[in-house]
Design an enzyme around this catalytic site. Structure first.
Site, short mmCIF file in Angstrom:
data_model
loop_
_atom_site.label_atom_id
_atom_site.label_comp_id
_atom_site.label_asym_id
_atom_site.label_seq_id
_atom_site.Cartn_x
_atom_site.Cartn_y
_atom_site.Cartn_z
N ASP A 47 38.84 47.85 47.86
CA ASP A 47 38.84 46.42 48.17
C ASP A 47 40.01 45.99 49.05
OD1 ASP A 47 36.59 46.21 46.64
OD2 ASP A 47 37.51 45.07 45.00
N GLU A 59 43.91 50.96 33.08
CA GLU A 59 45.27 50.78 33.57
C GLU A 59 45.81 49.41 33.17
OE1 GLU A 59 46.72 52.28 37.66
OE2 GLU A 59 46.29 50.15 37.96
#
Length: 643
Positions: free
Chosen positions: A31, A95
């Site tokens: 992205d 994460e």
């Protein structure tokens, strides 16, 4: 998604160097890697911010590698870039869970950046994020559902944090600029200080009361004390504790030594500016230019500056000349061995670093000698002797503790015996710096006090040493300002380690030739010089304590070469026992003579002859004390003395 900037994805290593990261970037690579995240990372690195960046998704069922967990745990602030497809990545979500855990457990900052995403979508997992979770929930078993719930909670928490919504900015570059400013203000590098410093908490509380960190004025606070007492350690500890309250911080360590190198002052000015502003700054050509840059760049900022180990006024004039160089709320902390230097510069408060008490000193020594808080059973008495010798000076406790670690009792005994004649070199080197900074008269004063006059009345010592031409009135004040002597009810004091340093300075020039020492104070040394008639013109003072001897014979030949003898004292010290005042004798020939023209002070308890030497010259004498002597008549030489 786990690679440092210096590694290619294909060469990913499972071990990360044990360095700490100022910033950690969490993002969905496909992205934003080539646009916003890439630009942000480059800006962070350019501004000297040590940054960990995920360069590639390494999907292994979404499980985070150990190396990445380590990087997360070692990072100080997290920038999580929520893009449209972020929630589709199991890796990114796992994460984020770890980042939120670290935020809670270690009080780390997490800053969300919403990249073309409505923050409410992240908080509520709606819109595009809702579609992503619908994708994850397909055919999810019970274990997978638990994992999805953790993701939701992490997104909700992160979405509620203060951050940046790029939709509110016209240019991405402005967001990046704001992020850089933000992290430069908050990413303060802590200094290394030993864990659990003995006695530090109480001392820091006293210091903080002087610093008054919450007030909005500019304050300069001086920390003073002699070498090895803990000034630098204390300044580092307070720096670590209060640094987050300032926009910019700078710790200039060992100013005294760094000042001596080529262009040292300019380098210190450049370091001060760079460490506070962190951005690329103009190169300073001269120290005067440096003053202007400091004033222009720092006078609107709330800063914390520590100038450690300052020994010249010029250093202060060019690094922290006036209060108005710095913005409201700024604090300038200065450590020095010279109290007068701090007063002249106009500090607002002074804090003297004192020795550790017996309990604290024993604990610190034991930590280095035994790796625990108390001495081992068979070493208790030996440890007490070492602690008493150090007088509570942290440096000496650490050095001797480390030296004696795992040594046998007989080796401890040998070292303690050696210390009586040869002080530890590492400790002496630190203490010696203060002495080396004195002028010649001040050095002579210090050595006379260390060898002869510790514990004596200040007025008496001043009168004697003034007569020696040492300008003692001002010199003694200088020694006090430099923390080399103290005063207690009119008596001059000196720390035992400083006294040992002074005496070692006398010994070290001619270690094997006592007759060339300028001062003699140990009875064994005096006996040796007099019995072997080793005296030379170098000897300026002799103090002979007869407490451990019953008889000694003086000869004219023994004194013949001592033409510069200023101070001479024969006495019995009151702290020795077993020898009464009538038990000792000094045997003199009837025609006894000794050089007296330079003599300023003569103290001879129980002088055995009825007359002073026939050629006795008392012109320069200012103190004569012949108590309990056999003297019947003074010669002509005494009639012109300055008593």
């Amino acid at each position: 998604m786990a690679s440092t900037s210096s590694r290619k994805p294909s060469s990913f290593s499972t071990s990360i160097p044990p360095s700490s990261y100022d910033a950690f970037l969490s993002f969905r690579g496909e992205d934003t890697r080539k646009n916003f995240t890439g630009h942000l990372y480059r800006a962070l690195v350019t501004n000297g911010i040590n940054t960990f960046k995920d360069d590639e998704e390494l999907e292994t069922g979404g499980v985070i590698a150990e190396a990445l967990i380590q990087a997360i745990e070692e990072s100080k602030v997290f920038y999580v870039i929520f893009s449209k497809n972020y929630a589709y990545s199991k890796w990114c979500l796992n994460e984020l869970v770890k980042i939120i855990e670290c935020m809670k457990a270690k009080q780390r900052r997490v800053v969300p950046i919403f990249y073309d995403v409505d923050p409410s979508e992240v908080r509520r997992q709606s819109g595009g994020y809702g579609k992503a979770f619908a994708y994850h929930q397909k055919d999810a078993n019970q274990e997978k559902k638990k994992e999805i719930q953790k993701w939701r909670m992490a997104l909700t928490e992160a979405g509620n944090l203060a951050g940046y919504d790029l939709r509110n900015y016209r240019y991405e570059s402005k967001v990046i600029e704001n992020i850089i400013d933000d992290i430069l203000k908050t990413s303060h590098q802590l200094l290394h200080v030993e864990d659990n410093i003995i006695g530090m908490n109480l001392r820091l509380e006293k210091l903080k009361s002087l610093i008054e960190v919450e007030s909005n004025d500019v304050r300069m606070v001086g920390i003073y004390g002699f070498g090895g007492i803990g000034k630098t350690t204390m300044s580092k500890a307070i720096y670590n504790e209060i640094s987050t309250k300032f926009e910019g911080i700078s710790f200039l360590e060992n100013v005294r030594e760094n000042f001596k190198v080529d262009c040292g002052l300019v380098r210190l000015q450049q370091q001060l500016i760079n460490s506070i502003l962190k951005r690329k700054n103009p190169t300073i050509s001269t120290s005067h230019e440096g003053i202007q840059v400091i004033k222009e760049r720092l006078q609107t900022k709330k800063v914390l500056v520590v100038l450690d180990d300052v020994d010249e006024s010029k250093q202060l004039e060019y690094l922290a000349g006036k209060h108005d160089w710095f913005g409201p709320g700024s604090r300038i902390i200065i450590t020095s061995r010279d109290r007068h230097l701090l007063n002249v510069h106009g500090v607002d408060a002074l804090h003297e670093v004192k020795e550790l008490n017996q309990k604290e000193a024993t604990q610190l020594f034991s930590q280095h000698a035994f790796k625990k808080d108390l001495p081992e059973e068979h070493y208790v008495e030996l440890s007490k002797r070492v602690v008493d010798y150090t007088g509570g000076v942290p440096l000496a406790l650490k050095v001797l503790g480390s030296f004696l670690f795992r040594k046998e009792i007989r080796e401890w005994e040998s070292e303690l015996c050696k210390l009586k004649r040869k002080p530890n070199k590492d400790v002496q080197n630190v203490l010696r710096t203060s002495f080396d900074g004195l002028d010649d008269f001040e050095k002579e004063l210090f050595l006379d006090i260390a060898c002869f006059f510790k514990g004596q009345n200040e007025n008496f010592v001043t009168r004697i040493l003034d007569s020696c031409g040492f300008n003692a009135t001002i010199g003694i004040k200088v020694l006090s300002d430099k923390c080399l002597i103290t005063f207690f009810h009119g008596t001059i004091g000196m720390h035992d380690l400083l006294q040992e340093m002074g005496r070692e300075i006398v010994r070290e020039e001619y270690p094997r030739d006592l007759g060339k020492w300028t001062r003699l104070w140990e009875p064994d040394d005096v006996y040796r010089v007099l019995r072997r008639e080793m005296g030379t013109k170098a000897i300026e003072g002799i103090f002979l304590d007869m407490a451990t001897s019953k008889e000694i014979q003086f000869t004219n030949e023994a004194f013949k070469q001592m033409n510069n003898l200023r101070l001479f004292k024969v006495y019995r010290s009151s702290h020795h026992y077993g020898v009464t005042k009538r038990d000792y004798k000094v045997l003199l020939p009837k025609n006894f003579e000794f050089p007296s023209y330079e003599l300023r002070y003569l103290y001879w308890d129980r002088y055995p002859l009825k007359f002073l030497p026939s050629h006795f010259d008392g012109e320069n004498l200012v103190e004569l004390n012949l108590q309990s002597s056999n003297i019947k008549k003074f010669g002509k030489g005494i009639s012109v003395c300055k008593l």
